[in-house]
Motif scaffolding. Structure first.
Motif, short mmCIF file in Angstrom:
data_model
loop_
_atom_site.label_atom_id
_atom_site.label_comp_id
_atom_site.label_asym_id
_atom_site.label_seq_id
_atom_site.Cartn_x
_atom_site.Cartn_y
_atom_site.Cartn_z
N VAL A 10 0.84 -1.20 0.00
CA VAL A 10 0.00 0.00 0.00
C VAL A 10 0.87 1.25 0.00
O VAL A 10 0.59 2.22 -0.72
CB VAL A 10 -0.96 0.00 1.20
N LEU A 11 1.94 1.25 0.79
CA LEU A 11 2.84 2.40 0.80
C LEU A 11 3.41 2.65 -0.59
O LEU A 11 3.38 3.77 -1.11
CB LEU A 11 3.97 2.17 1.80
N LEU A 12 3.93 1.59 -1.21
CA LEU A 12 4.55 1.75 -2.53
C LEU A 12 3.53 2.15 -3.59
O LEU A 12 3.84 2.95 -4.48
CB LEU A 12 5.25 0.44 -2.92
N ALA A 13 2.32 1.62 -3.50
CA ALA A 13 1.29 1.98 -4.47
C ALA A 13 0.95 3.47 -4.41
O ALA A 13 0.48 4.05 -5.40
CB ALA A 13 0.03 1.15 -4.22
N ASN A 14 1.20 4.08 -3.26
CA ASN A 14 0.90 5.50 -3.08
C ASN A 14 2.14 6.38 -3.09
O ASN A 14 2.11 7.53 -2.64
CB ASN A 14 0.11 5.69 -1.79
N GLY A 15 3.23 5.85 -3.62
CA GLY A 15 4.44 6.65 -3.82
C GLY A 15 5.31 6.83 -2.62
O GLY A 15 6.26 7.61 -2.65
N ILE A 16 5.02 6.13 -1.52
CA ILE A 16 5.87 6.21 -0.34
C ILE A 16 6.95 5.15 -0.47
O ILE A 16 6.69 3.95 -0.30
CB ILE A 16 5.07 6.02 0.96
N ASP A 17 8.16 5.58 -0.84
CA ASP A 17 9.23 4.63 -1.11
C ASP A 17 10.48 4.87 -0.27
O ASP A 17 11.56 4.37 -0.59
CB ASP A 17 9.59 4.64 -2.60
N VAL A 18 10.33 5.61 0.83
CA VAL A 18 11.41 5.81 1.80
C VAL A 18 10.84 5.55 3.19
O VAL A 18 9.78 6.09 3.54
CB VAL A 18 12.01 7.22 1.72
N CYS A 19 11.55 4.74 3.96
CA CYS A 19 11.14 4.45 5.34
C CYS A 19 12.31 4.74 6.27
O CYS A 19 13.37 4.11 6.17
CB CYS A 19 10.70 3.00 5.49
N PHE A 20 12.14 5.73 7.15
CA PHE A 20 13.14 6.03 8.18
C PHE A 20 12.78 5.18 9.40
O PHE A 20 11.64 5.21 9.86
CB PHE A 20 13.11 7.52 8.51
N ILE A 133 -6.41 -8.47 8.15
CA ILE A 133 -7.41 -8.12 7.14
C ILE A 133 -7.69 -6.61 7.12
O ILE A 133 -8.18 -6.06 6.13
CB ILE A 133 -8.72 -8.91 7.39
N ASP A 134 -7.35 -5.95 8.21
CA ASP A 134 -7.63 -4.51 8.37
C ASP A 134 -6.45 -3.63 7.93
O ASP A 134 -6.57 -2.41 7.86
CB ASP A 134 -7.94 -4.25 9.85
N VAL A 135 -5.30 -4.24 7.62
CA VAL A 135 -4.09 -3.46 7.36
C VAL A 135 -4.25 -2.57 6.15
O VAL A 135 -3.86 -1.39 6.16
CB VAL A 135 -2.87 -4.39 7.22
N ARG A 136 -4.80 -3.09 5.07
CA ARG A 136 -4.90 -2.28 3.84
C ARG A 136 -5.73 -1.02 4.10
O ARG A 136 -5.29 0.09 3.79
CB ARG A 136 -5.54 -3.09 2.72
N ALA A 137 -6.91 -1.18 4.65
CA ALA A 137 -7.79 -0.02 4.84
C ALA A 137 -7.18 0.98 5.81
O ALA A 137 -7.28 2.20 5.61
CB ALA A 137 -9.16 -0.48 5.35
N THR A 138 -6.54 0.49 6.87
CA THR A 138 -5.94 1.39 7.85
C THR A 138 -4.77 2.16 7.24
O THR A 138 -4.63 3.37 7.47
CB THR A 138 -5.46 0.60 9.08
N THR A 139 -3.95 1.50 6.45
CA THR A 139 -2.82 2.16 5.82
C THR A 139 -3.29 3.20 4.81
O THR A 139 -2.75 4.32 4.74
CB THR A 139 -1.90 1.14 5.12
N GLU A 140 -4.29 2.85 4.03
CA GLU A 140 -4.82 3.81 3.04
C GLU A 140 -5.43 5.03 3.73
O GLU A 140 -5.27 6.16 3.26
CB GLU A 140 -5.84 3.12 2.14
N GLU A 141 -6.11 4.81 4.84
CA GLU A 141 -6.69 5.94 5.56
C GLU A 141 -5.59 6.81 6.18
O GLU A 141 -5.70 8.05 6.17
CB GLU A 141 -7.63 5.44 6.65
N SER A 172 -4.42 0.08 -6.15
CA SER A 172 -4.36 1.34 -6.88
C SER A 172 -4.10 2.47 -5.90
O SER A 172 -4.40 2.34 -4.71
CB SER A 172 -5.69 1.61 -7.61
N PRO A 173 -3.54 3.58 -6.37
CA PRO A 173 -3.32 4.71 -5.46
C PRO A 173 -4.64 5.23 -4.89
O PRO A 173 -5.69 5.16 -5.53
CB PRO A 173 -2.67 5.78 -6.36
N VAL A 174 -4.56 5.72 -3.67
CA VAL A 174 -5.73 6.34 -3.03
C VAL A 174 -6.10 7.61 -3.80
O VAL A 174 -5.23 8.42 -4.15
CB VAL A 174 -5.41 6.69 -1.56
N ILE A 175 -7.36 7.77 -4.09
CA ILE A 175 -7.85 8.98 -4.77
C ILE A 175 -8.21 10.00 -3.70
O ILE A 175 -9.08 9.75 -2.85
CB ILE A 175 -9.06 8.67 -5.66
#
Length: 516
Positions: A10-20, A133-141, A172-175
């Motif tokens: 989900v992070l990568l799908a939304n352009g988050i490609d750096v993790c500190f 099962i809740d990880v995707r929705a929580t991350t997108e939110e 898909s990226p979050v709209i």
């Protein structure tokens, strides 16, 4: 596939490609998932204050969030000071905080804590994944809230949510919805005030201090006579060819004097300016009594669009003229005399390369940089926003990761630099192109000034021992080398100018200890 894999996807799908990151046991499944995603750049910080400060600097320059990985409540708590600064900068950031497996919480293990209560004061959104099962929705939110609110979002990831199995799915990226519109009534009020002939100030913050919105503000100013001011913000684009916004002074007396004649203040990006602190017998707000304060838009709005709407409502076209800053960097004379904040900043200004990023936590040693900035080559300025010291070194690291092709010049006070010294190690490990200038005055000089502001001019032994850093003296060259960063010490302005010039010609981290 497990919940940790889903989180990464989900992070990568939304352009988050750096993790500190500064992970612990409860986050090992997420670390393993990150290891399976070579698209994700993982940056280790040796303290959580480095992690959160670097994520702040990254997002300010990349204009997109980074993720952080923190270990349970104590790890989050260690990073809270720089999360406070990020919150005040309105920096989009997605914190991932591990927690015990949900069924283990009832045992009150030693590292169990109330993570939500720790997170809320420094976050604009806090959520917890109830299971895999809740990880995707929580991350997108979390991503959605970080972007919409331009702020810190904190997601809590229980260990069993990370290791629990989930089915693969196409992502898909979050709209994101449209940004909030400003009040038509407030817009008309502001345009009418600009046309009224009253002494008017445009007070800009946040993304209103980028070059294009500043041009629009410059057109408004040229047509109406409105003065342009800036409040402390996440990032300002400064230099020749751009429009200068005059910083509102930190000192309350200077700020009140600067703003005392204005009849109207149009605030775009945040509310009206207020004092950092209260002082006996002094006002808390800086605008004069009776000033008509129009708070036109906050950080969540599209501030470039808001300024465009204000210009149009005021009868100005997109081709209306403005006065860009003139390039005068070559006219700055070489500094002479003693090595101090003023001479150092003059030397930096003379040599500042085009498109450099100035990262400033110089506190009392700001010198002449702000005054000289308009006539320098185009550059960006990122600063301490929330007043919690210890952000400068990690902020510079994050900015350098976001913009590897640009030179970062970090102006760093010595006392605050000691809070997150470990950030130099991250700069060395990642070979970041940062020149750090430490203003080594061997004191918490800002606190000495604040003592005087409350009427205490003579410091006794106890006060001196809380405000001085000279017994023993800090050796910044040894500290830097111990972190893997080359360093040099200077005692004259001529030495400084030579070493700074040499540092600009090389890649990688370098530290200059300027003993002022």
């Amino acid at each position: 596939m497990n919940g940790a894999d889903m989180l990464c996807d989900v992070l990568l799908a939304n352009g988050i490609d750096v993790c500190f990151a500064n992970p612990g046991t409860s986050e090992m499944h997420f670390v393993a998932a990150l290891d399976r995603k070579p698209q994700m750049r993982c940056v280790l910080g040796l303290s959580e204050g480095v992690v959160t400060g670097a994520a702040d600097g990254y997002a300010r320059m990349a204009d997109k969030p980074a993720a952080t990985l923190l270990h349970l409540g104590p790890g989050l708590a260690n990073g809270l000071a720089n999360l406070h600064n990020a919150r005040r900068a309105r920096t989009p950031m997605l914190n991932i905080v591990g927690d015990h497996a949900s069924y283990h919480l009832e045992h009150d293990a030693p590292l169990t804590s109330d993570i939500e209560s720790l997170a809320w004061p420094m976050s604009y959104w806090v959520g917890r994944a109830a299971g895999a099962i809740d990880v995707r929705a929580t991350t997108e939110e979390a991503y959605k809230q970080a972007q919409l609110k331009r702020g810190v979002a904190t997601m809590i990831l229980p260990a069993d949510a990370a290791w629990g199995e989930v089915a693969p799915i196409d992502l898909s990226p979050v709209i994101l919805p449209q940004r909030p519109r400003i009040s038509t009534e407030a817009l008309r009020h502001a345009a009418k005030a600009l046309r009224s002939g009253k002494r008017t100030a445009l007070i800009l913050s946040g993304r209103a201090l980028r070059s294009k919105p500043l041009e629009t503000a410059g057109r408004i100013s040229a047509a109406t006579g409105a003065a342009i001011f800036s409040q402390t913000s996440d990032r300002s684009e400064r230099g020749a060819g751009r429009v200068a916004a005059r910083p509102i002074p930190y000192n309350i007396d200077l700020a009140v004097e600067t703003l005392r004649d204005f009849e109207v203040a149009i605030c775009i990006g945040s509310g009206q300016p207020v004092g950092f602190f209260a002082y006996p017998g002094k006002p808390g707000t800086m605008l004069p009594p009776g000033c008509d304060v129009i708070e036109l838009a906050d950080h969540e709005s599209d501030l470039a669009e808001v300024l465009g709407m204000l210009a149009e409502e005021s009868g100005l076209g997109a081709d209306a003229p403005f006065m860009p800053n003139r390039l005068g960097q070559s006219d700055i004379a070489a500094p002479t005399g003693v090595l101090n904040a003023e001479s150092i900043t003059i030397a930096v200004a003379r040599r500042l390369p085009e498109n450099a990023i100035i990262c400033e936590e110089s506190i009392t040693s700001a010198g002449k940089m702000a005054v000289l900035a308009p006539q320098l080559v185009p550059h960006d300025h990122i600063a301490l926003t929330g007043g919690a010291i210890g952000i400068g070194i990690p902020l510079a690291a994050g900015a350098a990761i976001a913009c590897p092709e640009r030179k970062v010049v970090a102006l760093q006070a010595d006392g605050s630099g000691m809070y997150t010294l470990q950030g130099l190690w991250t700069q060395a490990r990642e070979q970041l192109d940062v020149v750090t200038i430490v203003f080594a005055n061997r004191a918490y000089a800002i606190l000495q000034n604040e003592m005087r502001n409350v009427g205490v001019n003579d410091f006794g032994r106890n006060a001196r021992r809380m405000l001085d850093l000279d017994n023993p003296e800090l050796d910044w060259c040894l500290l830097a080398r111990g972190m893997g960063v080359e360093a040099a010490r200077v005692d004259t302005i001529e030495q400084f100018a030579d070493i700074f010039a040499a540092a600009l010609t090389r890649k990688g981290p370098f530290l200059i200890e300027a003993r002022i």
